[in-house]
Design an enzyme around this catalytic site. Structure first.
Site, PDB file in Angstrom:
ATOM      1  N   TYR A 153       0.852  -1.196   0.000  1.00 47.13           N
ATOM      2  CA  TYR A 153       0.000   0.000   0.000  1.00 47.13           C
ATOM      3  C   TYR A 153       0.885   1.242   0.000  1.00 47.13           C
ATOM      4  CZ  TYR A 153      -4.273  -2.634   0.971  1.00 47.13           C
ATOM      5  OH  TYR A 153      -5.349  -3.483   0.885  1.00 47.13           O
ATOM      6  N   GLU A 154       0.479   2.243  -0.805  1.00 44.80           N
ATOM      7  CA  GLU A 154       1.287   3.452  -0.934  1.00 44.80           C
ATOM      8  C   GLU A 154       0.495   4.724  -0.652  1.00 44.80           C
ATOM      9  OE1 GLU A 154       3.341   3.314  -4.682  1.00 44.80           O
ATOM     10  OE2 GLU A 154       4.142   1.298  -4.313  1.00 44.80           O
TER      11      GLU A 154
END
Length: 309
Positions: A153-154
């Site tokens: 996840y970014e």
């Protein structure tokens, strides 16, 4: 140096070289990982060269907790497959693992985007997200005969503590249930990203097996000395973790092979700090014949001799 002394030195060197060439490598220090399937360009497992002397991990990119509609929306931990499922099928996973005993296959969660929007980590609560994620990921992992997960996840619609609890409890449960045997995280140098992943590491670092640090997210034109400093910084941030070095074959940033990536890898290897290498991604490497995949695995399999006479 006398003749007898010289003979002893030569014999010792000959013995060490022979041992290095005939004995198997310690697989714990020879990890190669490759993301695959994100760009739907028909790349297949069998396209990628596999060196039998490394522990080789394919990482399917991505499973995302969003709907698969034309305008995807968050599903609170209910994951769907967003990789190239036409070419990277359950039967293909089984085949490549049966053909290569050193191959494992993992699943990466999240990624930068979904459709034309950012992929945001958006739980409604820790308990609901974890419950949904455990259920849907267990189904996917078992259907595809997978071995582990990777957290990528970014972008976040949750605070670092919520992210840490969701991901930490997910990994803990999947490992406890025997669904996965390893887990990795894929942070990069960005204030928001680091806040979330360092909170996860602080509470759950003991259950995370690899840190796939995205060194290619640093500026294009990174030098060897800068890279070495970045590695030291992230080793301190994720203290005690197996920090894997990385390049991208889409040419976006970081220390490139042309500017000394493999020189840096050799230095880390000599210092006993090279835990492994990963590449983003097989999809981008296909056009150039996987040159850097071959080179990375070759570097990992060359023994570093340490001796004193």
């Amino acid at each position: 140096m006398g003749f007898s002394k010289l003979c002893i030195v030569l014999f010792t060197l000959q013995t060490l070289v022979a041992m290095a060439l005939t004995q198997p490598l310690d697989q714990k220090t020879a990890i190669f990982r490759e993301y695959i399937g994100a760009e739907n360009n028909t790349v297949k497992f069998e396209d990628v060269p596999i060196n039998p002397q490394v522990e080789f991990h394919y990482i399917l990119a991505f499973a995302i907790d969003y709907t698969t509609s034309s305008s995807p929306s968050p599903t609170d931990g209910k994951f769907n497959a967003f990789w190239d499922t036409d070419n990277l099928t359950p039967s293909k996973v089984s085949l490549v693992k049966n053909q290569h005993s050193n191959v494992k296959v993992a699943l990466s969660l999240g990624g930068d985007s979904v459709g034309k929007q950012y992929c945001n980590f958006s739980p409604s609560s820790v308990d609901s997200w974890v419950s949904n994620a455990v259920s849907t990921l267990t189904n996917i992992i078992q259907e595809y005969h997978l071995d582990g997960i990777d957290i990528d996840y970014e972008h976040f619609h949750a605070d670092p503590e919520t992210f840490a609890e969701c991901i930490g409890k997910l990994i803990t449960t999947l490992k406890h249930n025997g669904v996965i045997s390893f887990a990795s995280i894929a942070p990069f140098e960005d204030d928001e990203v680091q806040r979330h992943y360092l909170a996860l590491w602080k509470s759950y670092g003991h259950i995370i097996d690899y840190v796939n640090f995205q060194f290619y997210a640093y500026d294009k034109g990174t030098t060897v000395s800068q890279f070495m400093n970045y590695f030291q910084t992230q080793s301190s941030n994720y203290k005690g973790g197996k920090i894997l070095v990385s390049i991208t074959t889409e040419g976006s940033g970081g220390l490139s092979p042309e500017n000394g990536f493999f020189t840096a890898c050799n230095r880390l290897k000599m210092e006993g700090k090279l835990h492994g290498i990963f590449i983003w991604s097989a999809d981008d490497s296909k056009a150039s014949g996987f040159r850097y995949e071959r080179q990375s695995q070759a570097l990992l399999t060359v023994p570093h001799l340490q001796y004193s006479v």
